[in-house]
Motif scaffolding. Sequence first.
Motif, PDB file in Angstrom:
ATOM      1  N   ASP A  62     -37.888  41.821 -14.017  1.00  0.00           N
ATOM      2  CA  ASP A  62     -37.726  42.272 -12.472  1.00  0.00           C
ATOM      3  C   ASP A  62     -37.356  40.816 -11.891  1.00  0.00           C
ATOM      4  O   ASP A  62     -36.595  41.042 -10.948  1.00  0.00           O
ATOM      5  N   TYR A  63     -37.829  39.699 -12.299  1.00  0.00           N
ATOM      6  CA  TYR A  63     -37.522  38.611 -11.768  1.00  0.00           C
ATOM      7  C   TYR A  63     -36.065  38.096 -12.280  1.00  0.00           C
ATOM      8  O   TYR A  63     -35.398  37.232 -11.465  1.00  0.00           O
ATOM      9  N   HIS A  64     -35.430  38.394 -13.410  1.00  0.00           N
ATOM     10  CA  HIS A  64     -34.454  37.694 -14.035  1.00  0.00           C
ATOM     11  C   HIS A  64     -33.290  37.646 -13.085  1.00  0.00           C
ATOM     12  O   HIS A  64     -32.361  36.834 -13.011  1.00  0.00           O
ATOM     13  N   PRO A  65     -32.771  38.979 -12.491  1.00  0.00           N
ATOM     14  CA  PRO A  65     -31.553  38.825 -11.519  1.00  0.00           C
ATOM     15  C   PRO A  65     -31.660  37.466 -10.465  1.00  0.00           C
ATOM     16  O   PRO A  65     -30.860  36.940 -10.235  1.00  0.00           O
ATOM     17  N   GLY A  66     -32.851  37.413  -9.981  1.00  0.00           N
ATOM     18  CA  GLY A  66     -33.248  36.313  -9.130  1.00  0.00           C
ATOM     19  C   GLY A  66     -32.917  34.996  -9.539  1.00  0.00           C
ATOM     20  O   GLY A  66     -32.092  34.038  -9.277  1.00  0.00           O
ATOM     21  N   TYR A  67     -33.609  34.745 -10.867  1.00  0.00           N
ATOM     22  CA  TYR A  67     -33.284  33.554 -11.587  1.00  0.00           C
ATOM     23  C   TYR A  67     -31.899  33.288 -11.910  1.00  0.00           C
ATOM     24  O   TYR A  67     -31.335  32.282 -11.910  1.00  0.00           O
TER      25      TYR A  67
END
Length: 128
Positions: A62-67
């Motif tokens: 869920d967080y990977h695209p933000g990182y």
Amino acid sequence: MAGFTPERRQADRRSGIERRSPLGSASGRGIADMLDPAGEEAYWRENYTTQPYYQAGFTYDDYHPGYRAGWEGRARYEGRSFDEVERELRAAYEHHCRGSRLGWDRNRHAARAAWNRFDVTDDFERSQ
């Protein structure tokens, strides 16, 4: 999710991750030169649950695209601030956010964290 292979890292560099400013770290290397997507992914995969914006029930995916938007954007827009390029980062995020249950407004903190991680000037400190 596919991992970052050496071939993928080279393709990412050819696709626009380049130094945009003569400014670099104390060692004279620009952020694009220091960018190791596999290393960034490994760091965030291990540390995402310790971040202040983390919400229980969400996964690394869920967080990977933000990182990813943060670390790729920092290299692409070197010399500019997060706030100056947030619109472009959001567009990159929305392009890569398949599989994430978080919209930009809830995941921009992850992008900023990945962006800010390059503010560390000591290579040892950055590796921690």
